[in-house]
Motif scaffolding. Structure first.
Motif, PDB file in Angstrom:
ATOM      1  N   GLU A   1      52.222 -44.386  77.978  1.00 18.45           N
ATOM      2  CA  GLU A   1      52.432 -45.841  77.966  1.00 18.45           C
ATOM      3  C   GLU A   1      53.912 -46.168  78.155  1.00 18.45           C
ATOM      4  O   GLU A   1      54.279 -47.029  78.946  1.00 18.45           O
ATOM      5  N   GLU A   2      54.752 -45.410  77.440  1.00 11.58           N
ATOM      6  CA  GLU A   2      56.205 -45.639  77.529  1.00 11.58           C
ATOM      7  C   GLU A   2      56.695 -45.384  78.964  1.00 11.58           C
ATOM      8  O   GLU A   2      57.480 -46.177  79.510  1.00 11.58           O
TER       9      GLU A   2
ATOM     10  N   ALA B   1      58.615 -55.242  73.836  1.00 13.33           N
ATOM     11  CA  ALA B   1      59.808 -54.644  74.454  1.00 13.33           C
ATOM     12  C   ALA B   1      60.754 -55.728  74.975  1.00 13.33           C
ATOM     13  O   ALA B   1      61.965 -55.539  75.022  1.00 13.33           O
TER      14      ALA B   1
ATOM     15  N   ARG C   1      54.960 -45.580  81.715  1.00 12.36           N
ATOM     16  CA  ARG C   1      54.479 -46.655  82.598  1.00 12.36           C
ATOM     17  C   ARG C   1      55.327 -47.915  82.429  1.00 12.36           C
ATOM     18  O   ARG C   1      55.617 -48.613  83.395  1.00 12.36           O
ATOM     19  N   MET C   2      55.725 -48.190  81.179  1.00  9.06           N
ATOM     20  CA  MET C   2      56.532 -49.388  80.944  1.00  9.06           C
ATOM     21  C   MET C   2      57.912 -49.255  81.591  1.00  9.06           C
ATOM     22  O   MET C   2      58.443 -50.217  82.152  1.00  9.06           O
TER      23      MET C   2
ATOM     24  N   ARG D   1      52.643 -54.504  74.101  1.00  6.84           N
ATOM     25  CA  ARG D   1      53.815 -53.659  73.856  1.00  6.84           C
ATOM     26  C   ARG D   1      54.970 -54.090  74.774  1.00  6.84           C
ATOM     27  O   ARG D   1      56.126 -54.067  74.379  1.00  6.84           O
ATOM     28  N   THR D   2      54.641 -54.494  75.993  1.00  7.21           N
ATOM     29  CA  THR D   2      55.684 -54.961  76.919  1.00  7.21           C
ATOM     30  C   THR D   2      56.346 -56.230  76.381  1.00  7.21           C
ATOM     31  O   THR D   2      57.567 -56.382  76.448  1.00  7.21           O
TER      32      THR D   2
ATOM     33  N   ALA E   1      60.224 -51.127  70.822  1.00 10.77           N
ATOM     34  CA  ALA E   1      58.869 -51.681  70.727  1.00 10.77           C
ATOM     35  C   ALA E   1      57.887 -50.672  70.133  1.00 10.77           C
ATOM     36  O   ALA E   1      56.881 -51.055  69.537  1.00 10.77           O
ATOM     37  N   LYS E   2      58.206 -49.391  70.298  1.00 13.32           N
ATOM     38  CA  LYS E   2      57.292 -48.368  69.775  1.00 13.32           C
ATOM     39  C   LYS E   2      57.143 -48.478  68.259  1.00 13.32           C
ATOM     40  O   LYS E   2      56.126 -48.105  67.709  1.00 13.32           O
TER      41      LYS E   2
ATOM     42  N   GLU F   1      48.952 -52.283  75.983  1.00  8.65           N
ATOM     43  CA  GLU F   1      50.161 -51.915  76.717  1.00  8.65           C
ATOM     44  C   GLU F   1      50.972 -53.161  77.094  1.00  8.65           C
ATOM     45  O   GLU F   1      52.207 -53.135  77.095  1.00  8.65           O
TER      46      GLU F   1
END
Lengths: 263, 387
Positions: free
Chosen positions: B7-8, A78, B10-11, A74-75, A199-200, A71
């Motif tokens: 997850e999205e 992003a 939470r981000m 992923r940030t 980012a996905k 996660e």
């Protein structure tokens, strides 16, 4: 230009750290984990360099960590990084700095790179060794605790300021190089909402030790953490009050002698 | 609160929280004290995508769910409920109304600017004689050639003096009370538009609330939202979404009040122990915490129903009523736990208490929410029970 940023998942700076019962680590329930704050400066500097150099420059995030690290990777994507390598293997429970260094050196060799940015230290175990060990294994320069970074016009070298006691030290280095980043280098950007959506679709390449050609965790065994224990609790503060300062002093001496037994 | 977010989600929550704690917190106290609306903050929110959250990507938005929008609104409200006012109006009322009812022309003309926050949206429904009773509105909109001519006054319009895109409701048919209302998009430089009185409010002071005056204000006919006579339908549908936005603001205020209360009560000592160890304080903490989580769940449900494209009039009203009541109780109790210092402007709870009060008043008072909920509940029974 191929830019690599190293990232570690650490407990939130605001989280209250409790040692687990066995003394083998911290209690991870109900605490938040974040990107190591110094690594955020590394991500930002990597992105700024990419924006400056342009062309087909690319920022790749490399992280050793559990599934949960995904996660935070992923940030970073992003925020604007292009792709990532996530080294995730059950055999890597708490890799020591030599293990991490050996793995990172292999990943960096496989990926190829011109420059590596990382945090000056991880705020969990505060060892600040991984970047040095990695640089030594790769036999490339390292510049640590950077607060200013400037790339040369031909992109073959860089000039940096390192924060040292009482001032800055100006350093010039050839590329490829590993640079560890200090607070003040930049102001990290937020992961914007469109960035989160983009980012996905970005690739996180997951690697096990076997994928990297290791039979078991490499480079370990030089030191071992025996036990973790909390700091002893601070004592109560007692205020001495009196009308006259000399009475307060007399009372203080009495307390130091009779209660604290230090006189 | 433990809740299974993706997850999205939470981000998105995390970016909202970081922005609120850093950029917004840096200016919130001063802006609220001095009654300053910060264009800078909305510009930053726009850059990060917060002003076009539910607008599709082809119009320059992010294409997120309403659920994500309320996650963000709650985080912003924790730090500055005033900022969440315009953000909520902009996203849940204006963007959504144009997206849902606007022609392709209106979508192309306004959505990209709104999504990037180059344009700010306002929503002008309330009049001196018409608030929750939409059918009583009087502003006239008379068709003349390819224009509508608007005459009348709107009051209590959030951000009405700062907006570039204003959804205005007016009467196109004097005879038909409910079907005689239409909605228009008005730009402030249209001739005959002016900003009237600027209200001085008890709370939400970093957000402006103004009167808008329309004197022979000429609006191109192409700026009609939906069809002539659809105004009432649009107003009510849009308000459902708006109410979930108010619920999110309320939950944010309530959570901030609890955060302040617990932080203070752990530090403050009386009679040799922390006041958080007194039963009277524990009771308040548990009641607030429980009401906040219940409010949040009601709000999550309403938003998810909206995302599923279902009617959620009742659920939105329940979320708004319960959450706004919770915001008031939480800020009241938090101030009580603070004691004297909580009544001073030095402590955040004083602002929370003032901001909370608006939550039970705007976008339909609590009394109106009771009407909406009871009407829906009785209807549900009437469909089940024999006549």
């Amino acid at each position: 230009m191929k830019i690599i940023v190293l990232l570690k998942r650490v407990p939130d700076t605001e989280a209250r750290i409790l040692i687990n019962q066995e003394g083998t680590g911290i209690r991870e329930d109900d605490i938040k984990f974040v990107i190591n704050p110094y690594d955020e400066y590394a991500i930002e500097e990597g992105l700024r360099l990419k924006e400056k150099v342009g062309g087909d420059s690319k920022v790749t995030v490399v992280c050793i960590g559990s599934e949960e690290s995904a996660e935070l990777i992923r940030t970073a994507l992003a925020m604007g990084a292009d792709d990532a390598v996530h080294v995730c293997d059950p055999a890597l429970k708490k890799p020591g700095p030599f293990t991490s260094g050996a793995i990172l050196a292999k990943v960096l060799q496989d990926e190829g790179f011109d420059i590596v940015f990382c945090g000056k230290q991880a705020i969990d175990d505060d060892m600040a060794q991984v970047q040095a060990i990695t640089a030594e294994i790769l036999d490339i320069p390292q510049v640590n605790v950077a607060v200013v970074f400037e790339i040369s016009d031909d992109h073959s070298s860089a000039v940096l300021n390192r924060r040292i006691e009482g001032g800055d030290e100006r350093v010039e280095t050839k590329l490829p190089v590993i640079i560890s980043c200090e607070k003040g280098l930049n102001e990290p950007r937020y992961a914007s909402l469109p960035g989160i959506m983009k980012a996905k679709k970005k690739e996180i390449r997951k690697k096990t030790l076997a994928d990297l050609g290791f039979d078991s965790a490499p480079g370990g065994g030089r030191s071992e953490i025996l036990k973790w224990f909390p700091l002893p609790k601070g004592g109560e503060c007692k205020m001495v009050e009196a009308e006259e300062i000399k009475d307060a002093a007399a009372e203080l001496v009495k307390l130091l002698r009779e209660e604290a037994k230090v006189l | 609160m433990r809740y299974p977010l993706t997850e999205e989600e939470r981000m998105i929550q995390s970016t909202s929280r970081e922005f609120a704690r850093k950029d917004l917190a840096a200016v919130a106290v001063e802006n609220n004290e001095q009654g300053v609306y910060s264009e800078e903050i909305y510009k930053k929110l726009g850059e990060l995508g917060f002003m076009g959250m539910t607008v599709p990507e082809k119009y320059g938005g992010v294409g997120l769910s309403n659920f994500c929008l309320i996650l963000a609104l709650e985080e912003i409200s924790k730090v500055c409920a005033s900022t969440a006012v315009a953000m909520s109006v902009h996203n849940s009322l204006v963007n959504w109304a144009i997206l849902e009812y606007g022609s392709d022309f209106l979508k192309d003309r306004y959505l990209p600017g709104l999504a990037s926050a180059e344009m700010i949206g306002a929503y002008a429904l309330t009049e001196p004689a018409a608030g929750s009773d939409v059918s009583a509105l009087r502003l006239t909109a008379e068709r003349k050639g390819d224009e509508y001519v608007l005459n009348g006054t709107k009051i209590f319009i959030s951000t009405g003096d700062k907006a570039q895109v204003i959804a205005v409701f007016g009467r196109t048919d004097q005879e038909n009370r409910n079907r005689g209302i239409s909605a228009f998009i008005v730009e402030p430089d249209y001739p005959g538009f002016s900003v009237g009185k600027i209200e001085h409010k008890m709370g939400l002071r970093a957000s402006t609330t103004v009167e808008l005056v329309f004197e022979d204000c000429r609006v191109p006919a192409s700026n009609l939202l939906g069809e002539e006579g659809m105004g009432m339908q649009i107003a009510l549908a849009v308000l459902d979404g708006g109410r979930v936005g108010i619920a999110a603001q309320s939950v944010g205020i309530a959570q901030a009040a609890l955060d302040e209360a617990v932080t203070f009560a752990r530090e403050r000592k009386q009679f040799g122990k922390r006041i958080i160890d007194f039963q009277a304080i524990k009771l308040k903490i548990s009641e607030i915490a429980m009401a906040i989580e219940a409010s949040r769940l009601l709000m999550y449900r309403a938003a998810k129903l909206k995302d599923a494209g279902e009617n959620m009039t009742k659920e939105a009203a329940m979320a708004k009523l319960f959450a706004s009541r919770t915001a008031n109780q939480a800020s009241y109790d938090s101030m009580q736990i603070h004691g004297g210092v909580g009544y001073t402007t030095e402590f955040k709870v004083e602002r929370l208490f003032r901001d909370a009060r608006a939550m039970e008043i705007y976008e339909g008072t609590s009394e109106i929410q009771h009407l909406v909920i009871s009407k829906k509940v009785v209807e549900e029974y009437e469909r089940m029970l024999p006549e």
